[in-house]
Design a protein around this motif. Structure first.
Motif, short mmCIF file in Angstrom:
data_model
loop_
_atom_site.label_atom_id
_atom_site.label_comp_id
_atom_site.label_asym_id
_atom_site.label_seq_id
_atom_site.Cartn_x
_atom_site.Cartn_y
_atom_site.Cartn_z
N UNK A 152 72.74 2.37 42.66
CA UNK A 152 73.42 1.09 42.45
C UNK A 152 74.46 0.93 43.56
N UNK A 153 74.05 0.24 44.64
CA UNK A 153 74.91 0.19 45.83
C UNK A 153 76.24 -0.51 45.55
N UNK A 154 76.20 -1.61 44.84
CA UNK A 154 77.44 -2.36 44.59
C UNK A 154 78.42 -1.53 43.75
N UNK A 155 77.89 -0.78 42.83
CA UNK A 155 78.73 0.07 41.98
C UNK A 155 79.03 1.41 42.62
N UNK A 156 78.41 1.69 43.76
CA UNK A 156 78.55 2.98 44.45
C UNK A 156 78.25 4.13 43.49
N UNK A 157 77.09 4.02 42.90
CA UNK A 157 76.65 5.00 41.93
C UNK A 157 75.27 5.52 42.33
N UNK A 158 75.05 6.80 42.13
CA UNK A 158 73.80 7.44 42.57
C UNK A 158 73.48 8.55 41.59
N UNK A 159 72.75 8.23 40.53
CA UNK A 159 72.46 9.23 39.50
C UNK A 159 71.07 9.82 39.70
N UNK A 160 70.92 11.03 39.24
CA UNK A 160 69.65 11.76 39.34
C UNK A 160 69.06 11.92 37.96
N UNK A 161 67.81 11.51 37.80
CA UNK A 161 67.10 11.70 36.55
C UNK A 161 66.04 12.76 36.74
N UNK A 162 66.07 13.75 35.85
CA UNK A 162 65.06 14.80 35.84
C UNK A 162 64.23 14.62 34.59
N UNK A 163 62.96 14.35 34.77
CA UNK A 163 62.05 14.16 33.64
C UNK A 163 61.30 15.45 33.37
#
Lengths: 115, 113
Positions: free
Chosen positions: A69-80
């Motif tokens: 989420x560039x505007x929110x400056x967020x970068x989460x990692x999902x591990x399935x």
């Protein structure tokens, strides 16, 4: 200066379940790279996934995907479908666009996978 | 698959002694880096090296530290007079010109007594 923040020092997940690790960053640059590195007990740093900021599409790598989420400056990692071998310290890292730029790391999230 | 190689895996030294940590980057890579990780803390950038000179260094990289590429394959980090607080894991990384991914070695654990 750029900063990277990982607000979850520890996370746990049941084997075969899905877990999301959070990362936020601060930068004034418009183009950059973001990474997730994995550090198992051996302490080797292993690249998990990479995202280029100018690409809107979220990167995926097998069971690993990101929510960028560039505007929110967020970068989460999902591990399935979490596996026992996913247990490790996970570091989020930022790199400026300039070729050769340093990596700036977050504090890390220790992930435990319960059988 | 090519990888970054670091030696030794563990180095024990006395305070005040000089140490040299060695790295063999991936052969076609042109950018080289040193990072350190004090136990329980985040990974911190020390220095980057390109075209036979330092391209960037952090505030940690003071006069006690130096880097060198003595031949076509090795990349070394020298600490002239080690302090207790230099005890850490030291990682070498390298990167190709065209692809913006840094590949890390397995690290050298430095213990200063």
């Amino acid at each position: 200066a750029q900063t990277v923040t990982q607000s979850q020092p520890e996370m746990s997940v049941q084997e075969a379940e899905t877990v999301t690790l959070s990362c936020t960053y601060d930068t004034s640059e418009s183009d950059y790279y973001l990474f997730w590195y994995k550090q198992p007990p051996s302490r080797q740093m292993i690249l998990v996934i990479r995202q280029e900021a100018y690409k809107q599409q979220n990167a995926t790598e097998n069971r690993f995907s990101v929510n960028f989420q560039k505007a929110a400056k967020s970068f989460s990692l999902k591990i399935s479908d979490s596996q026992l071998g996913d247990a490790a310290m996970y570091f989020c890292a930022y790199q400026g666009k300039t070729s050769g730029s340093r990596l700036t790391f977050g504090e890390g999230t220790q992930l435990t996978v319960n059988p | 698959e090519p990888e970054v190689t670091q030696t030794p895996s563990h180095q024990v030294t006395q305070m005040g002694q000089e140490v040299i940590l060695r790295c063999v980057p991936i052969s076609n890579h042109l950018y080289f880096y040193w990072y350190r990780q004090i136990l329980g803390q985040k990974v911190e950038f020390l220095v980057s090296f390109y075209n036979n000179e330092i391209s960037e260094k952090s505030e940690i990289f003071d006069d006690q530290f130096s880097v060198e590429r003595p031949d076509g394959s090795n990349f070394t980090l020298k600490i002239r007079s080690t302090k207790l607080e230099d005890s850490a894991m030291y990682f070498c990384a390298s990167k190709r010109l065209a692809k913006n991914i840094q590949y890390f070695g397995a690290g050298t654990r430095l213990s200063v007594l």
